[in-house]
Design an enzyme around this catalytic site. Structure first.
Site, PDB file in Angstrom:
ATOM      1  N   ARG A  55      51.783  33.904  33.444  1.00 32.45           N
ATOM      2  CA  ARG A  55      50.865  33.746  34.209  1.00 32.45           C
ATOM      3  C   ARG A  55      51.124  34.644  36.130  1.00 32.45           C
ATOM      4  O   ARG A  55      50.696  34.127  36.511  1.00 32.45           O
ATOM      5  CB  ARG A  55      51.438  31.574  35.185  1.00 32.45           C
ATOM      6  CG  ARG A  55      50.783  31.731  36.952  1.00 32.45           C
ATOM      7  CD  ARG A  55      51.969  30.358  37.085  1.00 32.45           C
ATOM      8  NE  ARG A  55      52.302  29.605  36.520  1.00 32.45           N
ATOM      9  CZ  ARG A  55      54.024  29.864  37.038  1.00 32.45           C
ATOM     10  NH1 ARG A  55      54.083  30.523  38.288  1.00 32.45           N
ATOM     11  NH2 ARG A  55      55.122  29.367  36.524  1.00 32.45           N
ATOM     12  N   TYR A 108      28.400  33.228  51.716  1.00 32.59           N
ATOM     13  CA  TYR A 108      27.796  32.471  50.363  1.00 32.59           C
ATOM     14  C   TYR A 108      28.402  31.479  51.148  1.00 32.59           C
ATOM     15  O   TYR A 108      28.930  31.164  51.221  1.00 32.59           O
ATOM     16  CB  TYR A 108      28.557  33.291  49.423  1.00 32.59           C
ATOM     17  CG  TYR A 108      28.399  32.307  48.129  1.00 32.59           C
ATOM     18  CD1 TYR A 108      27.636  31.410  48.002  1.00 32.59           C
ATOM     19  CD2 TYR A 108      30.199  32.247  47.790  1.00 32.59           C
ATOM     20  CE1 TYR A 108      27.617  30.756  46.199  1.00 32.59           C
ATOM     21  CE2 TYR A 108      29.799  30.695  46.210  1.00 32.59           C
ATOM     22  CZ  TYR A 108      28.675  30.054  45.903  1.00 32.59           C
ATOM     23  OH  TYR A 108      29.494  29.632  45.157  1.00 32.59           O
ATOM     24  N   ASP A 180      32.765  40.733  50.525  1.00 34.25           N
ATOM     25  CA  ASP A 180      32.931  40.328  49.313  1.00 34.25           C
ATOM     26  C   ASP A 180      31.791  41.382  48.822  1.00 34.25           C
ATOM     27  O   ASP A 180      30.485  41.781  49.719  1.00 34.25           O
ATOM     28  CB  ASP A 180      32.042  38.890  50.035  1.00 34.25           C
ATOM     29  CG  ASP A 180      31.877  38.723  48.622  1.00 34.25           C
ATOM     30  OD1 ASP A 180      31.356  38.956  47.373  1.00 34.25           O
ATOM     31  OD2 ASP A 180      31.658  37.305  48.407  1.00 34.25           O
ATOM     32  N   LYS A 205      29.575  37.534  38.231  1.00 32.39           N
ATOM     33  CA  LYS A 205      28.351  38.229  38.742  1.00 32.39           C
ATOM     34  C   LYS A 205      27.974  39.837  37.774  1.00 32.39           C
ATOM     35  O   LYS A 205      28.281  39.775  36.700  1.00 32.39           O
ATOM     36  CB  LYS A 205      28.642  38.727  39.702  1.00 32.39           C
ATOM     37  CG  LYS A 205      28.994  36.960  41.084  1.00 32.39           C
ATOM     38  CD  LYS A 205      27.959  35.938  39.944  1.00 32.39           C
ATOM     39  CE  LYS A 205      28.260  34.337  41.036  1.00 32.39           C
ATOM     40  NZ  LYS A 205      29.736  33.572  41.537  1.00 32.39           N
TER      41      LYS A 205
END
Length: 385
Positions: A55, A108, A180, A205
């Site tokens: 982690r 978005y 972004d 993406k």
């Protein structure tokens, strides 16, 4: 570590940054370190500093972070479980109750939902502004403003913001500019070089590029912010698994080639749509008619693979087109090698209904893939009728 690759071309960095052959075996591909924990050389004797628990750190993830930082020209890269996980960590690391941010009026839907429905419960306020209008952005800033949150191109209206101008406004107000860069990718645009403080990606993406992995990333040159982001990611656990990191690494190796083909195909389709009698308006920054074309030409290498358009006959006609395409798959997400079509108002941007960010109900969004361009043009033209 990104500085080691700063003099190399983009394609070279995408293949080599953080991805040297394994010193033990000579493997030319970064291994998938599918482990949850690491042997220590005595109590507290962790190897290379952070490798105590996956982690906290994982070598496959480290390789991805070095590669992403090199592509964006950043000192620091951090990978996350998703683009929204990256957004959440960034917002919580940089904002406190009573703070304020400026959000683009074409953000978005998931980002808007996070800020409007989740962060607002924490006492953080936001103002929506047209980021293409610098005067409007200045008017939206308050003494409590800590961030300007920008997309360029925007999702789904393909709006363009002048990143350098926004950075000047943000810094003049003592705020950070977050960009972004998911739609543009590091191949087409590098916001840090234009003055942005933080770059965010949904690596799901174009960076992953094959619709087979979910992830996110944050890139910055700020040392202190990197430590805050690293601490919060570890504390909250928003990390990608090693296989996810490996898949993303594999994807970025061909990013430059794919973005050229995405852009080629999108330009073909945009020109067809511009002439089609059933199309009311085309949103693509590569078109000279686009209001942001001049700014996009200045700050982007090419114009990408995303197009939106509205149907002259309204919402039902737009829905009919989405149901008739054969090669364009009706699905959410974007940036994969295959072409997708969606109705933002009922899909990715449903959370904006009733807000100032609500999108037109006759709008369709295309993620143009890397198939034969003439086949894609024919498929969409047939669906339009």
């Amino acid at each position: 570590m990104a500085d080691d690759y700063s003099l190399l071309g983009f394609e070279t960095r995408a293949i080599h940054a953080g991805q040297t052959p394994d010193p033990r075996t000579g493997a030319v591909i970064v291994p998938i370190y599918q482990t949850s924990t690491y042997a220590q050389d005595g109590v507290g004797g962790t190897r290379e500093g952070d490798y105590e628990y996956s982690r906290t750190a994982n070598p496959t993830r480290t390789a991805l972070e070095v590669a992403l930082a090199a592509l964006e020209g950043a000192r620091h890269g951090l990978a996350y479980a998703s683009g929204m996980a990256a957004s959440d960590v960034l917002l919580r690391a940089t904002l406190r109750p009573g703070d304020h941010l400026v959000l683009g009026n074409d953000a978005y839907g998931g980002t808007f939902r996070l800020i409007d429905k989740v962060l607002s419960l924490w006492g953080v306020e936001h103002t929506v502004a047209d980021l293409g209008d610098i005067a409007e952005v200045r008017a939206a800033i308050r003494p409590e403003t800590k961030l300007i949150w920008c997309e360029s191109p925007t999702n789904p209206m393909l709006g363009i913001a002048d990143i350098a101008a926004l950075a000047e406004v943000a810094h003049g107000a003592g705020a950070r500019l977050v960009v972004d860069n998911t739609f543009a990718t590091p191949y087409l645009q590098n916001p840090l070089s234009l003055g942005a403080d933080v770059v965010l990606h949904s690596t799901t993406k174009y960076l992953g590029g094959h619709s087979d992995v979910v992830g996110g990333a944050i890139l910055t040159n700020e040392d202190e912010l990197r430590e805050q982001l690293f601490y919060l990611r570890n504390a909250a656990g928003a990390v990608p698994g090693p296989f996810d990191a490996w898949l993303t690494l594999r994807g970025i190796k061909t990013l430059a080639l794919r973005m050229e083909r995405h852009s080629d195909n999108a330009e073909l389709i945009a020109r067809m749509l511009l002439k089609h009698p059933k199309v009311e308006r085309v949103y693509y920054p590569g078109l000279p008619e686009h209001p942001g074309h001049e700014v996009a030409s200045k700050q982007m290498r090419r114009f990408g693979g995303m197009i939106s358009f509205t149907h002259v006959d309204g919402e039902q006609a737009a829905l009919d087109v989405a149901s008739k395409t054969k090669l364009f798959i009706l699905a959410e997400s974007l940036g994969g090698i295959e072409s997708l079509i969606e109705h933002p108002g009922r899909m990715t941007h449903a959370s904006t209904v009733g807000s100032t960010l609500q999108v037109p109900d006759n709008l369709l969004r295309l993620s143009v893939g890397i198939e034969d361009g003439s086949d894609l043009v024919a498929d969409l033209a047939a669906a339009l009728g």
